[in-house]
Design a protein around this motif. Sequence first.
Motif, PDB file in Angstrom:
ATOM      1  N   GLU A  90     -45.187 -38.709   1.195  1.00  0.00           N
ATOM      2  CA  GLU A  90     -43.873 -38.471   0.613  1.00  0.00           C
ATOM      3  C   GLU A  90     -43.636 -36.963   0.510  1.00  0.00           C
ATOM      4  N   PRO A  91     -42.528 -36.458   1.017  1.00  0.00           N
ATOM      5  CA  PRO A  91     -42.232 -35.024   0.920  1.00  0.00           C
ATOM      6  C   PRO A  91     -42.166 -34.514  -0.509  1.00  0.00           C
ATOM      7  N   THR A  92     -41.902 -35.420  -1.469  1.00  0.00           N
ATOM      8  CA  THR A  92     -41.803 -35.017  -2.873  1.00  0.00           C
ATOM      9  C   THR A  92     -43.154 -35.035  -3.592  1.00  0.00           C
ATOM     10  N   ALA A  93     -44.213 -35.473  -2.883  1.00  0.00           N
ATOM     11  CA  ALA A  93     -45.547 -35.480  -3.490  1.00  0.00           C
ATOM     12  C   ALA A  93     -46.080 -34.059  -3.612  1.00  0.00           C
ATOM     13  N   ARG A  94     -47.071 -33.881  -4.466  1.00  0.00           N
ATOM     14  CA  ARG A  94     -47.714 -32.587  -4.658  1.00  0.00           C
ATOM     15  C   ARG A  94     -49.131 -32.623  -4.101  1.00  0.00           C
TER      16      ARG A  94
END
Length: 280
Positions: A257-261
Amino acid sequence: MAAIDGLAPLREVIAAHDLVAKKQLGQNFLLDLNLTAKIARLAGDLAGCDVLEVGPGPGGLTRGLLAEGARRVLAVEKDARCMAPLAEIAAHYPGRLEVVNGDALAVDVQAHLTAPVRVVANLPYNVGTELLIRWLTPAQWPPFWQSLTLMFQKEVAERIVAKPRGDHYGRLALLAQWRCDAKIVMILPPEAFTPAPKVHSAVVHLTALPGPRYPADEAVLQRVTAMAFNQRRKMLRSSLKGLMPGIEERLLAAGLEPTARAEEISLEGFCALAREVARG
C-alpha cells in the motif's frame, strides 16, 4: 573452567598484567568462565572448525572456545597489553591458538582461517555493528563463515532480530534476516562484566543461509530500504518519491500500500519492491 584448563582465574590474570579495561577500546571484560564456556557452547559443535574471535581481551571466551573443542582459534586483539595473557593460553593449547595484534577492521582474517569457520566474539562496543555489517555484506555469498555468535548491547541485538511494527525494526533487521536465521540466545546483566556497562548485553546467533531468503538485487534493496527508513514515519509514496517515476504503481505491483510506512513492511515486501524497482 579454571579447574578444567589449569590456567589462573581471570581476575588473577587481569591483576597480574594490570589490564584495566579501556573505554576508548570498548572493553568490558566477562570474567565468569562458566558464562564464557556457555557462550562457546551456544555457537554449536566447534570440533573440526576454525573460530574467529575479535576482542578476546584477557582470554576468557578464548579459553571457553578451546576447552569446548574448537579445532583452532584466531584471536584478533587491538590492545597490545593483552598479548602476554593470550600467549599464556596459546602455550597451554599448542598449535590451536593464533593471536594477531591488530585492528579487526583492517586485518585480512581469511588469510589465517581454514573452512569451516565460525565467528564467536564478545565484540567491542565501538566496532560491533560495523563488523556485523561487513560480515553480512561480503562480495560473494555464502560468506567465509557458517555462523556468527556475537555479543552486543541488548538494544543492538534487538535490532538484529526485530520484526515489522516493532520499535527496533529497521535496516539492520532486514540486512541480517535476508541472508541469515537470527535469534537472541542469551541475555546478560551489567554486573556480569568488569567494568559494568550501563546496559544489558545479549548474545545473538546468526546462521548463514545458502542464499537470500527472497530474491532481490542487494544494491537495489539497500537503496530502497535506506530511503524508506530515513523517513520511517512518512508514507512510502512520500519517502520513496525520489526513487523513480511512478513509485506508487511500483508499490502496488509489489503488493504494498502506498500509504504504508517502512516499519510496517516485511522483508518479503521490501524484496518484492526491490525487484519491481530493478525492472526500471
